[in-house]
Design an enzyme around this catalytic site. Structure first.
Site, PDB file in Angstrom:
ATOM      1  N   ASP A 210      -4.219  -7.683 -11.967  1.00  0.00           N
ATOM      2  CA  ASP A 210      -3.538  -8.462 -10.530  1.00  0.00           C
ATOM      3  C   ASP A 210      -3.216  -9.874 -10.762  1.00  0.00           C
ATOM      4  OD1 ASP A 210      -5.924 -10.110  -9.092  1.00  0.00           O
ATOM      5  OD2 ASP A 210      -6.884  -8.219 -10.212  1.00  0.00           O
ATOM      6  N   ASP A 212      -4.446 -12.334  -8.799  1.00  0.00           N
ATOM      7  CA  ASP A 212      -5.041 -13.019  -7.676  1.00  0.00           C
ATOM      8  C   ASP A 212      -4.453 -12.921  -6.530  1.00  0.00           C
ATOM      9  OD1 ASP A 212      -8.042 -14.040  -7.695  1.00  0.00           O
ATOM     10  OD2 ASP A 212      -7.010 -16.017  -7.263  1.00  0.00           O
TER      11      ASP A 212
END
Length: 293
Positions: A210, A212
């Site tokens: 991802d 973050d």
């Protein structure tokens, strides 16, 4: 020359390694308590390999409660020479996209609730972690990943946070813009420091799941998205591991970067002043230098 044993510490999503000959799970006792789980050992293309699920099978340990000292001691105790950490991470860089791997070469340690050293009162030691990963082992991981068709970035700074919560938006922006971190995770510290104290070559392969919370087009971390990416990354991680025996070989010379000699000048406590109970606990980690004192 010593016999190679590749030790893989599997992070979120990686709880076993298939394809091992003579595979068996074995319990290992350590003076630092029980490791995260039993250790799977066997042969991969003729090279000894050990696998330890960092969080335990079934993912029972949080990042804070992982028994890092016991894990590293157990791997050293059974003969590991090269430790490859495989872990999930968030990315602070657009080009380090979900599904990519990053061969980490630096850390910023923001953890605060973990035991970070094997040494202490009665036997004091200071090892250098200026370069906390082994360039030789990291290069082998990069080569194995690329041979498997994995997009991997060579070099990057890993921000180790305590967790278990993900970052706030303000923290994410600070780590990215002011501190210059490239990826963020919760488990590589104090693992890397302990591996250096145990004189083990250590490589960190961070698998991006991802962005973050900093990315304006992706928003906050979505656990469902992370899990989907993790499943794909887990198989990629296994493919990378399968390529390591051919690159590392069954025998290894001393580490050209000195990882296996990190304690040569690190222990400061005079032999006559050492706590013998602590020295006894250090038999696997530091026996090479303490047995000669």
């Amino acid at each position: 020359m010593t016999q190679t044993m590749i030790a893989v510490i599997g992070g979120s999503g990686i709880y076993d390694i298939d394809g091992l000959e003579e595979a068996r799970w074995q319990a290992v006792d350590t003076p630092w308590g029980a490791p995260s789980d039993e250790i799977l050992t066997g042969l991969l293309d003729g090279v000894r390999l050990a696998f330890l699920p960092r969080h335990g099978r079934g993912h029972v340990h949080s990042p804070t409660t992982v028994p890092y000292r016991a894990n590293i001691d157990a791997l050293k105790r059974i003969g590991a020479t090269d430790v490859v950490s495989v872990s999930a991470c968030g990315s602070f860089r657009e080009e380090m996209a979900p599904g990519d791997f990053v061969a980490v070469d630096q850390f910023i340690d923001r953890t605060f609730a973990r035991e970070k050293s094997f040494f202490g009162t009665g036997c004091v030691a200071h090892v250098s972690v200026a370069h906390p990963t082994c360039p030789r082992l990291s290069a082998s991981c990069v080569a194995a990943a690329r041979a498997a068709g994995i997009t991997i970035h060579e070099g990057g700074t890993y921000l180790a946070m305590e967790g278990p919560q993900f970052s706030t938006l303000a923290e994410s922006r600070m780590y990215r813009e002011q501190w210059g971190a490239d990826v963020i995770g919760m488990t590589n510290m104090p693992e890397a420091k302990l591996a250096r104290e145990a004189e083990l070559c250590y490589a960190s392969i961070a698998m991006v799941t991802d962005y973050d919370s900093w990315h304006p087009e992706h928003g906050e971390v979505d656990v469902n998205e992370i899990i989907r990416t993790l499943m794909g990354n887990a198989e990629k991680g296994r493919e990378m591991v399968r390529g390591l025996p051919a690159l590392l070989g069954s025998e290894r010379a001393p580490c050209p970067h000195g990882c296996d000699r990190a304690l040569d000048y690190a222990i400061l406590t005079a032999p006559e002043a050492r706590d013998q109970a602590l020295v006894a606990r250090l038999d696997a980690v530091a026996g090479r230098v303490l047995s000669n004192a």
